[in-house]
Design a protein around this motif. Structure first.
Motif, mmCIF file in Angstrom:
data_model
loop_
_atom_site.group_PDB
_atom_site.id
_atom_site.type_symbol
_atom_site.label_atom_id
_atom_site.label_comp_id
_atom_site.label_asym_id
_atom_site.label_seq_id
_atom_site.Cartn_x
_atom_site.Cartn_y
_atom_site.Cartn_z
ATOM 1 N N GLY A 154 -3.589 -2.203 9.974
ATOM 2 C CA GLY A 154 -3.460 -0.751 10.030
ATOM 3 C C GLY A 154 -2.798 -0.157 8.808
ATOM 4 N N ALA A 155 -2.337 -0.991 7.885
ATOM 5 C CA ALA A 155 -1.610 -0.499 6.710
ATOM 6 C C ALA A 155 -2.468 0.427 5.846
ATOM 7 N N THR A 156 -3.726 0.110 5.680
ATOM 8 C CA THR A 156 -4.606 0.952 4.857
ATOM 9 C C THR A 156 -4.780 2.321 5.496
ATOM 10 N N LEU A 157 -5.031 2.345 6.796
ATOM 11 C CA LEU A 157 -5.221 3.621 7.484
ATOM 12 C C LEU A 157 -3.930 4.430 7.526
ATOM 13 N N VAL A 158 -2.803 3.767 7.687
ATOM 14 C CA VAL A 158 -1.511 4.474 7.677
ATOM 15 C C VAL A 158 -1.297 5.146 6.328
ATOM 16 N N GLU A 159 -1.574 4.429 5.246
ATOM 17 C CA GLU A 159 -1.387 4.998 3.915
ATOM 18 C C GLU A 159 -2.382 6.122 3.646
ATOM 19 N N ALA A 160 -3.637 5.936 4.034
ATOM 20 C CA ALA A 160 -4.638 6.984 3.819
ATOM 21 C C ALA A 160 -4.284 8.238 4.620
ATOM 22 N N ALA A 161 -3.830 8.064 5.851
ATOM 23 C CA ALA A 161 -3.423 9.209 6.677
ATOM 24 C C ALA A 161 -2.212 9.910 6.064
ATOM 25 N N ARG A 162 -1.261 9.133 5.549
ATOM 26 C CA ARG A 162 -0.091 9.729 4.897
ATOM 27 C C ARG A 162 -0.527 10.598 3.720
ATOM 28 N N ALA A 163 -1.445 10.061 2.910
ATOM 29 C CA ALA A 163 -1.917 10.800 1.733
ATOM 30 C C ALA A 163 -2.636 12.082 2.151
ATOM 31 N N LEU A 164 -3.454 12.026 3.185
ATOM 32 C CA LEU A 164 -4.156 13.227 3.653
ATOM 33 C C LEU A 164 -3.173 14.265 4.181
ATOM 34 N N LEU A 173 0.791 -1.231 0.000
ATOM 35 C CA LEU A 173 0.000 0.000 0.000
ATOM 36 C C LEU A 173 0.823 1.281 0.000
ATOM 37 N N GLU A 174 2.130 1.168 0.229
ATOM 38 C CA GLU A 174 2.974 2.359 0.331
ATOM 39 C C GLU A 174 2.805 3.277 -0.884
ATOM 40 N N HIS A 175 2.459 4.522 -0.612
ATOM 41 C CA HIS A 175 2.258 5.559 -1.639
ATOM 42 C C HIS A 175 1.250 5.150 -2.713
ATOM 43 N N SER A 176 0.214 4.429 -2.303
ATOM 44 C CA SER A 176 -0.797 3.971 -3.259
ATOM 45 C C SER A 176 -2.018 4.881 -3.323
ATOM 46 N N MET A 177 -2.102 5.901 -2.452
ATOM 47 C CA MET A 177 -3.256 6.810 -2.436
ATOM 48 C C MET A 177 -2.776 8.248 -2.533
ATOM 49 N N GLN A 178 -3.697 9.090 -2.995
ATOM 50 C CA GLN A 178 -3.406 10.520 -3.030
ATOM 51 C C GLN A 178 -4.714 11.295 -2.933
ATOM 52 N N VAL A 179 -4.597 12.554 -2.552
ATOM 53 C CA VAL A 179 -5.751 13.444 -2.534
ATOM 54 C C VAL A 179 -6.038 13.846 -3.971
ATOM 55 N N ARG A 180 -7.290 13.799 -4.348
ATOM 56 C CA ARG A 180 -7.695 14.228 -5.694
ATOM 57 C C ARG A 180 -7.262 15.678 -5.887
#
Length: 143
Positions: free
Chosen positions: A106-116, A77-84
């Motif tokens: 917790g990996a999904t939430l960690v990545e989502a929080a990083r992106a936010l 999941l690392e760096h797999s999300m971003q803010v539109r």
């Protein structure tokens, strides 16, 4: 648990952010249940206080998480999300409540929080419906 009053006094609404559903999962299920859950969490609040904000998007394909170890999930999941792109102004300085269904590693939430945070969010907290017990943990049930 309610958010501390100082979050609401910032003048910005608290953003309720569902973890994004992959296109494949959305097609397979026919809906995005986390968006519905996040929408329900916003019910009863004025939009100026709490607002649904589906501001995250996948930036690349990821492997199915089922069966992956905690370390593999984090790498997957690392760096797999971003803010539109068009949502960056909304996220800048905001308090965000991430919404996910199940907390496994917790990996999904960690990545989502990083992106936010990368998108400028000031505070990020998370809410889930349930959490799985990690393998090897002792049961909390009395014996």
């Amino acid at each position: 648990e309610p958010l501390p009053a100082h979050h609401l006094r910032s003048g910005l609404p608290v953003l309720v952010v569902p973890v994004p559903t992959s296109r494949t999962a959305r097609r397979r299920r026919g809906d995005a249940p986390l968006e519905a859950l996040a929408r329900a969490a916003c019910a009863g609040f004025a939009p100026a206080e709490v607002r649904l904000a589906a501001v995250l998007r996948p930036r690349r394909r990821v492997e199915d998480q089922a069966g992956l170890s905690a370390a593999r999930r984090a790498v997957n999941l690392e760096h797999s999300m971003q803010v539109r792109g068009r949502c960056e102004l909304l996220v800048a300085g905001a308090t965000c409540v991430l919404v996910d269904d199940v907390l496994t590693t917790g990996a999904t939430l960690v990545e989502a929080a990083r992106a936010l945070r990368a998108g400028g969010a000031r505070h990020v907290v998370a809410a889930t419906i349930c959490a799985t017990q990690r393998r090897g943990e002792l049961s909390a049930a009395p014996q």
